[in-house]
Design an enzyme around this catalytic site. Structure first.
Site, PDB file in Angstrom:
ATOM      1  N   GLY A 188     -14.968  -2.026   1.559  1.00  0.00           N
ATOM      2  CA  GLY A 188     -15.679  -0.864   1.038  1.00  0.00           C
ATOM      3  C   GLY A 188     -17.186  -1.076   1.001  1.00  0.00           C
ATOM      4  N   SER A 189     -17.618  -2.257   0.591  1.00  0.00           N
ATOM      5  CA  SER A 189     -19.059  -2.507   0.460  1.00  0.00           C
ATOM      6  C   SER A 189     -19.759  -2.362   1.805  1.00  0.00           C
ATOM      7  CB  SER A 189     -19.310  -3.912  -0.093  1.00  0.00           C
ATOM      8  OG  SER A 189     -18.706  -4.059  -1.355  1.00  0.00           O
TER       9      SER A 189
ATOM     10  N   HIS B 269      -7.771  -3.235  -0.199  1.00  0.00           N
ATOM     11  CA  HIS B 269      -7.196  -3.943  -1.353  1.00  0.00           C
ATOM     12  C   HIS B 269      -7.103  -3.089  -2.616  1.00  0.00           C
ATOM     13  CE1 HIS B 269     -10.811  -5.210  -3.837  1.00  0.00           C
ATOM     14  NE2 HIS B 269     -11.446  -4.907  -2.706  1.00  0.00           N
TER      15      HIS B 269
ATOM     16  N   SER C 161     -11.281   1.020   1.272  1.00  0.00           N
ATOM     17  CA  SER C 161     -11.030  -0.413   1.207  1.00  0.00           C
ATOM     18  C   SER C 161      -9.549  -0.667   0.949  1.00  0.00           C
ATOM     19  CB  SER C 161     -11.873  -1.023   0.088  1.00  0.00           C
ATOM     20  OG  SER C 161     -11.557  -2.384  -0.058  1.00  0.00           O
TER      21      SER C 161
ATOM     22  N   THR D 212     -15.036 -10.188  16.148  1.00  0.00           N
ATOM     23  CA  THR D 212     -13.632 -10.051  16.556  1.00  0.00           C
ATOM     24  C   THR D 212     -12.846  -9.379  15.432  1.00  0.00           C
ATOM     25  OG1 THR D 212     -13.841 -12.043  17.879  1.00  0.00           O
ATOM     26  CG2 THR D 212     -11.601 -11.349  17.322  1.00  0.00           C
TER      27      THR D 212
ATOM     28  N   ASN E 140     -14.875   4.097 -10.314  1.00  0.00           N
ATOM     29  CA  ASN E 140     -14.027   2.930 -10.488  1.00  0.00           C
ATOM     30  C   ASN E 140     -13.912   2.457 -11.928  1.00  0.00           C
ATOM     31  OD1 ASN E 140     -16.818   2.478  -9.516  1.00  0.00           O
ATOM     32  ND2 ASN E 140     -16.418   0.350 -10.057  1.00  0.00           N
TER      33      ASN E 140
ATOM     34  N   GLN F  96     -11.864   4.292  -4.484  1.00  0.00           N
ATOM     35  CA  GLN F  96     -10.875   4.429  -5.569  1.00  0.00           C
ATOM     36  C   GLN F  96      -9.904   5.579  -5.331  1.00  0.00           C
ATOM     37  OE1 GLN F  96     -10.228   2.587  -8.369  1.00  0.00           O
ATOM     38  NE2 GLN F  96     -11.747   1.070  -7.762  1.00  0.00           N
TER      39      GLN F  96
ATOM     40  N   CYS G 252     -20.893  -9.899 -17.645  1.00  0.00           N
ATOM     41  CA  CYS G 252     -21.701 -10.970 -18.230  1.00  0.00           C
ATOM     42  C   CYS G 252     -22.309 -11.769 -17.104  1.00  0.00           C
ATOM     43  CB  CYS G 252     -20.833 -11.871 -19.086  1.00  0.00           C
ATOM     44  SG  CYS G 252     -21.728 -13.230 -19.823  1.00  0.00           S
TER      45      CYS G 252
HETATM   46  C1  LIG Z   1     -13.947  -1.875  -4.968  1.00  0.00           C
HETATM   47  C2  LIG Z   1     -14.967  -0.834  -4.706  1.00  0.00           C
HETATM   48  C3  LIG Z   1     -15.939  -1.002  -3.706  1.00  0.00           C
HETATM   49  C4  LIG Z   1     -16.064  -2.278  -2.916  1.00  0.00           C
HETATM   50  O1  LIG Z   1     -15.022  -2.456  -2.006  1.00  0.00           O
HETATM   51  P1  LIG Z   1     -14.807  -3.932  -1.366  1.00  0.00           P
HETATM   52  O2  LIG Z   1     -13.755  -3.721  -0.340  1.00  0.00           O
HETATM   53  O3  LIG Z   1     -14.345  -4.789  -2.500  1.00  0.00           O
HETATM   54  O4  LIG Z   1     -16.105  -4.351  -0.783  1.00  0.00           O
HETATM   55  C5  LIG Z   1     -16.827   0.015  -3.483  1.00  0.00           C
HETATM   56  N1  LIG Z   1     -16.770   1.157  -4.186  1.00  0.00           N
HETATM   57  C6  LIG Z   1     -15.856   1.366  -5.147  1.00  0.00           C
HETATM   58  C7  LIG Z   1     -15.834   2.664  -5.874  1.00  0.00           C
HETATM   59  C8  LIG Z   1     -14.925   0.386  -5.446  1.00  0.00           C
HETATM   60  O5  LIG Z   1     -14.038   0.581  -6.409  1.00  0.00           O
END
Ligand SMILES: *Cc1c(COP(=O)(O)O)cnc(C)c1O
Length: 395
Positions: A70-71, A201, A199, A237, A151, A179, A324
């Site tokens: 996602g990032s 995961h 993303s 790749t 999120n 999300q 933190c």
């Molecule tokens: C988890 C998350 C991301 C980042 O995704 P990654 O795959 O962990 O880099 C970006 N935006 C939101 C809203 C997220 O919840």
């Protein structure tokens, strides 16, 4: 009892996703860029995944670019729209104050380059309206980037309405839907979304893989230079095993959205009703337009970190809004953005559920959390001051 209630941070992989990955390690190990048959087999699997991901979002295969998550997708979308704007002398970007750091930090970088950033206020209903977006659009606006769902606090934003506003104004619209994908029905064409980040995961797929949907005709800028993979827009790749796992997880999640969200929302509502009974507490996030699995509260007079540690000892994995970092306690920018003052923002708790959570687990949470909050309040000097009237309650 062990309860995993941190699905907004990451999810456990589904059996379907794991099973989809294994053949890539054992049989389909070729490099999709290789011309021999082993490589071409991998290429076919890759393109099959692309069309299946596209089908889940309602777009064409060639509009899907695989990324590391996602990032990366957020970075690439925002940088691309910014460069496009720059060429036309448009350097104003609209976003919201409660975006993920992948968006906010990218915008901060652009700001240093001279871009002007408008962050929409999210205090009203802990959400934004399409009207706010419309009012903020200017002649020189090159991008609106607004998350699909938050999120931390679970607010679901009016994406289709914002898409319409952006389309009418001719402004590129990106949404960080990390999300939302796999949890809510999404159709990028119907909702007039130009770019979307996802993303794996966050929907029971593997970590380190995601995708960027980019409407045909919008030029993407590379954030990773190198080979000509992903039609020259993302070098490296392809992580085929991860892409196969993501594709399987996405199809499974999208097939089950209705049944999963019904089940999860019922658990969520029970938790919200129960935790809302704790005195001097407040629900964070939009009460109506809300992710099915999100429960977020602030409890006055306690520290979120202590709460999390004590919950962990009782078998509950949860999260707090506050992070933190290197000794300094920074409250969550999301909680501050919705108007929680520092003291209150520190006492936050996020429980994020998935379809594997059970009613028994919810009952366990509802038994443990009020006890732990009370224990912490009994030890808290802030709580004593509130009780004796030295301080006044905010919640
Ligand atoms: C988890 C998350 C991301 C980042 O995704 P990654 O795959 O962990 O880099 C970006 N935006 C939101 C809203 C997220 O919840």
């Amino acid at each position: 009892m062990f309860v995993y209630a941190d699905n907004a941070a990451t999810t456990k992989m589904s059996r379907t996703a794991i099973d989809a990955m294994v053949p890539c390690f054992e049989k389909i190990y070729g490099n999709p860029s290789s011309l021999h048959s082993v490589g071409q087999e991998a290429k076919e699997v890759l393109e099959d995944c692309r069309s299946r991901v596209a089908a889940c979002l309602g777009c064409e295969s060639r509009e899907i670019y695989f990324t590391s998550g996602g990032s990366e997708a957020d970075n690439q979308a925002i940088i691309s729209a910014a460069r496009m704007g720059q060429k036309k002398g448009k350097t104003h970007i609209i976003s919201t104050a409660f975006e993920h750091h992948a968006v906010l930090h990218t915008l901060e970088k652009l700001k240093k380059e001279g871009f002007e950033i408008t962050l929409l206020d999210v205090k009203e209903n802990h959400n934004v309206t399409a009207q706010q977006v419309k009012d903020a659009i200017r002649e020189d606006t090159c991008l609106v980037t607004v998350m699909y769902a938050n999120n931390e606090i679970g607010s679901v934003l009016p994406i289709a309405e914002i898409g319409k506003v952006c389309k009418e104004a001719g402004v590129v619209f990106h949404t960080d839907a990390v999300q939302a994908v796999g949890h809510l029905h999404i159709d990028v064409k119907k909702e007039n979304i130009d770019m979307l980040s996802l993303s794996a995961h966050k929907f029971h797929g593997p970590k380190g893989v995601g995708a960027l949907y980019c409407r045909r005709g919008l030029p993407l800028v590379n954030v990773i230079e190198g080979g000509a993979q992903e039609r020259g827009k993302r070098a490296g790749t392809e992580n085929l095993a991860a892409i196969c796992g993501m594709t399987a997880a996405l199809e499974e999640a999208c097939t089950n959205i209705d049944s999963n969200s019904k089940k999860v929302a019922a658990l969520r509502d029970k938790l919200i009703a129960g935790l809302g009974q704790i005195p001097h507490s407040a629900l964070n996030g939009d009460a109506e337009n809300r992710l099915p699995g999100n429960v977020s509260f602030c409890f006055e007079g306690i520290e979120g970190e202590s709460l999390l540690l004590m919950l962990d000892m009782q078998g509950i994995s949860a999260s707090s809004g506050s992070a933190c970092t290197s000794g300094s306690l920074d409250p969550s920018h999301v909680l501050l953005a919705i108007g929680r003052v520092h003291d209150v923002a520190h006492g936050s708790l996020r429980l994020s559920l998935c379809e594997e959570n059970t009613e028994e687990e919810v009952d366990h949470i509802l038994k443990v959390v009020p006890q732990v909050v009370q224990t912490l309040r009994n030890m808290s000097p802030v709580w004593r001051d509130l009780q004796t009237g030295k301080r006044t309650y905010i919640l």
